[in-house]
Design a protein around this motif. Structure first.
Motif, PDB file in Angstrom:
ATOM      1  N   GLU A  46       1.418   7.067  -6.578  1.00 57.84           N
ATOM      2  CA  GLU A  46       0.253   7.893  -6.920  1.00 57.84           C
ATOM      3  C   GLU A  46       0.462   9.351  -6.532  1.00 57.84           C
ATOM      4  O   GLU A  46      -0.122  10.252  -7.140  1.00 57.84           O
ATOM      5  CB  GLU A  46      -0.994   7.324  -6.237  1.00 57.84           C
ATOM      6  CG  GLU A  46      -1.440   5.975  -6.812  1.00 57.84           C
ATOM      7  CD  GLU A  46      -2.530   5.316  -5.984  1.00 57.84           C
ATOM      8  OE1 GLU A  46      -2.833   5.845  -4.881  1.00 57.84           O
ATOM      9  OE2 GLU A  46      -3.061   4.276  -6.416  1.00 57.84           O
ATOM     10  N   ALA A  47       1.320   9.584  -5.535  1.00 53.55           N
ATOM     11  CA  ALA A  47       1.617  10.951  -5.095  1.00 53.55           C
ATOM     12  C   ALA A  47       2.780  11.564  -5.877  1.00 53.55           C
ATOM     13  O   ALA A  47       3.194  12.691  -5.585  1.00 53.55           O
ATOM     14  CB  ALA A  47       1.935  10.960  -3.602  1.00 53.55           C
ATOM     15  N   ARG A  88       2.418   1.769  -3.462  1.00 56.73           N
ATOM     16  CA  ARG A  88       1.401   2.217  -4.415  1.00 56.73           C
ATOM     17  C   ARG A  88       1.018   3.679  -4.169  1.00 56.73           C
ATOM     18  O   ARG A  88       0.957   4.494  -5.104  1.00 56.73           O
ATOM     19  CB  ARG A  88       0.170   1.323  -4.307  1.00 56.73           C
ATOM     20  CG  ARG A  88      -0.964   1.685  -5.256  1.00 56.73           C
ATOM     21  CD  ARG A  88      -2.039   0.624  -5.253  1.00 56.73           C
ATOM     22  NE  ARG A  88      -2.547   0.329  -3.921  1.00 56.73           N
ATOM     23  CZ  ARG A  88      -2.245  -0.769  -3.212  1.00 56.73           C
ATOM     24  NH1 ARG A  88      -1.456  -1.691  -3.721  1.00 56.73           N
ATOM     25  NH2 ARG A  88      -2.757  -0.957  -2.007  1.00 56.73           N
ATOM     26  N   ARG A  89       0.777   4.040  -2.916  1.00 60.11           N
ATOM     27  CA  ARG A  89       0.341   5.399  -2.598  1.00 60.11           C
ATOM     28  C   ARG A  89       1.448   6.427  -2.889  1.00 60.11           C
ATOM     29  O   ARG A  89       1.158   7.546  -3.309  1.00 60.11           O
ATOM     30  CB  ARG A  89      -0.064   5.488  -1.127  1.00 60.11           C
ATOM     31  CG  ARG A  89      -1.206   4.571  -0.732  1.00 60.11           C
ATOM     32  CD  ARG A  89      -2.538   4.993  -1.346  1.00 60.11           C
ATOM     33  NE  ARG A  89      -3.612   4.140  -0.879  1.00 60.11           N
ATOM     34  CZ  ARG A  89      -4.314   4.368   0.226  1.00 60.11           C
ATOM     35  NH1 ARG A  89      -4.058   5.422   0.976  1.00 60.11           N
ATOM     36  NH2 ARG A  89      -5.280   3.534   0.582  1.00 60.11           N
ATOM     37  N   VAL A 114       2.075   9.321   3.658  1.00 62.88           N
ATOM     38  CA  VAL A 114       2.296   9.866   2.316  1.00 62.88           C
ATOM     39  C   VAL A 114       2.057  11.375   2.308  1.00 62.88           C
ATOM     40  O   VAL A 114       2.799  12.133   1.665  1.00 62.88           O
ATOM     41  CB  VAL A 114       1.395   9.154   1.291  1.00 62.88           C
ATOM     42  CG1 VAL A 114       1.515   9.812  -0.080  1.00 62.88           C
ATOM     43  CG2 VAL A 114       1.760   7.667   1.202  1.00 62.88           C
ATOM     44  N   ALA A 133       1.794  -0.061  -9.600  1.00 58.60           N
ATOM     45  CA  ALA A 133       1.142   1.240  -9.779  1.00 58.60           C
ATOM     46  C   ALA A 133       1.722   2.001 -10.965  1.00 58.60           C
ATOM     47  O   ALA A 133       1.287   3.117 -11.255  1.00 58.60           O
ATOM     48  CB  ALA A 133       1.271   2.068  -8.505  1.00 58.60           C
ATOM     49  N   VAL A 161      -1.416   4.979   6.419  1.00 63.40           N
ATOM     50  CA  VAL A 161      -0.556   5.139   5.249  1.00 63.40           C
ATOM     51  C   VAL A 161      -0.800   6.489   4.588  1.00 63.40           C
ATOM     52  O   VAL A 161       0.145   7.153   4.131  1.00 63.40           O
ATOM     53  CB  VAL A 161      -0.773   3.985   4.250  1.00 63.40           C
ATOM     54  CG1 VAL A 161      -0.027   4.242   2.939  1.00 63.40           C
ATOM     55  CG2 VAL A 161      -0.330   2.661   4.861  1.00 63.40           C
ATOM     56  N   ASP A 162      -2.056   6.913   4.535  1.00 64.65           N
ATOM     57  CA  ASP A 162      -2.374   8.210   3.936  1.00 64.65           C
ATOM     58  C   ASP A 162      -1.657   9.342   4.671  1.00 64.65           C
ATOM     59  O   ASP A 162      -1.167  10.292   4.052  1.00 64.65           O
ATOM     60  CB  ASP A 162      -3.884   8.453   3.959  1.00 64.65           C
ATOM     61  CG  ASP A 162      -4.623   7.593   2.947  1.00 64.65           C
ATOM     62  OD1 ASP A 162      -3.998   7.173   1.957  1.00 64.65           O
ATOM     63  OD2 ASP A 162      -5.830   7.345   3.149  1.00 64.65           O
ATOM     64  N   ASP A 184       0.830  -1.198   0.000  1.00 64.73           N
ATOM     65  CA  ASP A 184       0.000   0.000   0.000  1.00 64.73           C
ATOM     66  C   ASP A 184       0.868   1.253   0.000  1.00 64.73           C
ATOM     67  O   ASP A 184       0.597   2.224  -0.718  1.00 64.73           O
ATOM     68  CB  ASP A 184      -0.919  -0.027   1.223  1.00 64.73           C
ATOM     69  CG  ASP A 184      -2.061   0.982   1.122  1.00 64.73           C
ATOM     70  OD1 ASP A 184      -2.379   1.413  -0.011  1.00 64.73           O
ATOM     71  OD2 ASP A 184      -2.630   1.334   2.166  1.00 64.73           O
TER      72      ASP A 184
END
Length: 239
Positions: free
Chosen positions: A87-88, A83-84, A228, A111, A224-225, A80
């Motif tokens: 994406e960032a 991937r995050r 990030v 990703a 996780v958010d 995760d």
């Protein structure tokens, strides 16, 4: 004279020249293991690392245990994270090994991001995991550590062992001594890292061995958010 080195009296080793030893294929190979030759190998590792990573762009290093199994929640967390981060807008750098490192590389690779592995020569691990798109294998820990710090804008630290602790505390030392700035460090897994933080506060801080600001360099979370978001905020603050 031996190049830039002067040898006199008892320090004179033999009468041969450097060119002679280089061109003489019949001589011993002990020179391969001499300190002077190691310097060239060290130099080569830095040159290769700088050349391979110079155009990497914004990246975050993800650390964690090589012993984390694919069916463990920490492995899923690593995927995760990878991937995050992609994406960032970040590349993901790991130690290139199995376990949590593999998980982060896998998440980044799937990703569609840049998945980097900086491996190290060890007697009990071999090669880079299959999810590494750009990998470098190092002989020397200190050359490898330089690449992590130079090409990462922050560290995300998953539960791990001695190698993970080593990277974590080296990063904290570099931030504390202002060798690096605007460098967020996030520890993922409150249950795992809580005991360490309790000891740092209850013993190390209580005895005046660190300051409160030193402990503020780390954020411990299960989110996780949040991890990030801290990396993104640091990137924006430094731009």
């Amino acid at each position: 004279m031996r190049g830039p080195v002067v040898e006199r009296r008892g320090q004179v080793r033999d009468g041969s020249t450097t060119d002679e030893r280089l061109l003489d294929s019949r001589g011993p190979t002990d020179w391969l293991h001499s300190d002077t030759w190691r310097v060239m190998r060290i130099q080569a590792e830095f040159v290769e690392g700088f050349g391979a990573l110079a155009e990497l762009g914004p990246a975050i290093a993800v650390f964690g245990s090589a012993r984390t199994q694919p069916d463990h929640p920490h492995y899923a967390m690593g995927e995760d994270v990878g991937r995050r981060l992609v994406e960032a807008g970040f590349a993901v750098i790991t130690g290139g090994g199995p376990g949590a490192m593999e998980a982060a590389n896998k998440g980044a690779c799937e990703a569609g991001g840049v998945s980097v592995g900086l491996g190290i020569e060890l007697p009990f691990e071999s090669g880079l995991n299959q999810w590494v798109d750009k990998g470098i294998n190092f002989r020397y820990f200190f050359a490898r550590k330089t690449m992590f710090v130079k090409y990462s804008q922050g560290f995300v630290v998953l539960p791990g062992g001695l190698g993970t602790f080593d990277e974590l505390f080296e990063a904290l030392t570099l931030v504390q001594t202002r060798k690096v700035t605007s460098f967020p460090i996030v520890l993922l897994g409150t249950a795992y890292w809580g005991g360490l933080m309790d000891w740092l506060r209850g013993t190390v801080l209580a005895e005046g061995k660190v300051s409160p600001a030193d402990l503020d360099m780390m954020v411990v979370t299960d989110d996780v958010d949040e991890a990030v978001a801290m990396m993104v905020a640091a990137r924006e603050a430094s731009s």
